[in-house]
Every structure is written in structure tokens, then in C-alpha cells.
Design a protein around this motif. Sequence first.
Motif, short mmCIF file in Angstrom:
data_model
loop_
_atom_site.label_atom_id
_atom_site.label_comp_id
_atom_site.label_asym_id
_atom_site.label_seq_id
_atom_site.Cartn_x
_atom_site.Cartn_y
_atom_site.Cartn_z
N LEU A 177 34.31 43.46 44.40
CA LEU A 177 35.13 42.92 43.31
C LEU A 177 36.43 42.33 43.86
CD1 LEU A 177 34.64 45.66 40.57
CD2 LEU A 177 33.66 43.35 40.63
N ASP A 178 37.05 43.02 44.81
CA ASP A 178 38.27 42.50 45.42
C ASP A 178 38.01 41.17 46.11
OD1 ASP A 178 39.69 44.68 44.56
OD2 ASP A 178 39.75 45.70 46.51
N GLU A 186 35.64 39.01 45.42
CA GLU A 186 35.42 37.98 44.40
C GLU A 186 36.76 37.52 43.83
OE1 GLU A 186 32.71 39.38 41.40
OE2 GLU A 186 31.14 39.77 42.87
N ASP A 187 37.65 38.46 43.57
CA ASP A 187 38.97 38.13 43.03
C ASP A 187 39.74 37.24 44.01
OD1 ASP A 187 41.05 38.34 41.08
OD2 ASP A 187 42.08 39.74 42.44
N LEU A 188 39.69 37.62 45.29
CA LEU A 188 40.39 36.82 46.29
C LEU A 188 39.78 35.43 46.44
CD1 LEU A 188 41.11 39.53 49.01
CD2 LEU A 188 42.77 38.38 47.54
N LYS A 212 38.43 33.76 44.03
CA LYS A 212 38.92 33.00 42.88
C LYS A 212 40.35 32.53 43.11
CE LYS A 212 35.89 35.21 39.54
NZ LYS A 212 35.79 36.15 38.43
N LYS A 213 41.19 33.44 43.65
CA LYS A 213 42.57 33.05 43.94
C LYS A 213 42.60 31.94 44.98
CE LYS A 213 44.86 37.43 42.87
NZ LYS A 213 45.63 38.56 43.43
#
Length: 139
Positions: A30-31, A33-35, A37-38
Motif C-alpha cells: 500500500l505504501d 502504491e501511494d508513493l 501515485k505521488k
Amino acid sequence: SKSSEEVKQQNSELSEQVHSLVSKNSALKLDIEDLHKKLEMAELMIQQFSNQGGSLDANQQLQMVLEEKASLETQVAQLSESLQQLQVERDRYVEKLKEEQSVWQQRVQQLSEQIHAMAEEKEKHMAQIRELEANVTEL
């Protein structure tokens, strides 16, 4: 029986460790994926700033975005490495659990065979006792 309980305890502990690693693995995914996206957002901002004129403000913002992008890329690389390490560790624990399960299945099979053999031996002894009692009664 005592040994079996110890192995069950070890298996339980290893299972908990595997579940913990799986949870960490999911959190890291999840981290990541978040990174990602950022990082995509940073790249979009870079494109927007690149398309704008060469004003000083835009150049400063572009520089900041580029630095953030580099930082995010570093974080993604670190998290990816951690994820790979956790997956390797998880696979090791799973393999160890499989090996222990196999060993204990063999042990249970051996004990089952011993119990069966002892039951047969007991029956033979009981038959001998009955026969000897009959002989004693006859005498």
C-alpha cells in the motif's frame, strides 16, 4: 505427547510470524502504491511547469518538484527492497512450516503404527492369558 505439544506451539509461533510478515507485506504494498501515485503527481507537475514559461517562481517550483520526485523515487526503491526481503523471509517461514509439518506427519504415522502393533500384541497376550486360565481351571 509432550513433544507434540511443543511442536504445535512452534508451529503456532511460526504461523503467527508468517501472518505478521504477510500484514507487513500488505502495508508495504500500500505504501508503494501511494508513493507511485505521488510520483505520478510530481511528474505531472513537472510537465505542467515545463510547459509554462521560464518565470523564476516556476523554476523554483520545478526544482522543488524535481527534488520531491527524487525523494519519492528513493522511498519507492527502499520500500520495494523491504518488500522483497519480507517476501523472502515469509517464503522461508512457509518452507520451514512445510518441512516441520512433514516431519510431524511422519512421526504421527510411526506412532500410529506402534499403537496398532501394541494393540495386536495386547490381544495376543490376552488370548494367552485366557488359554493359561483355562489350563489352570482344567488342572
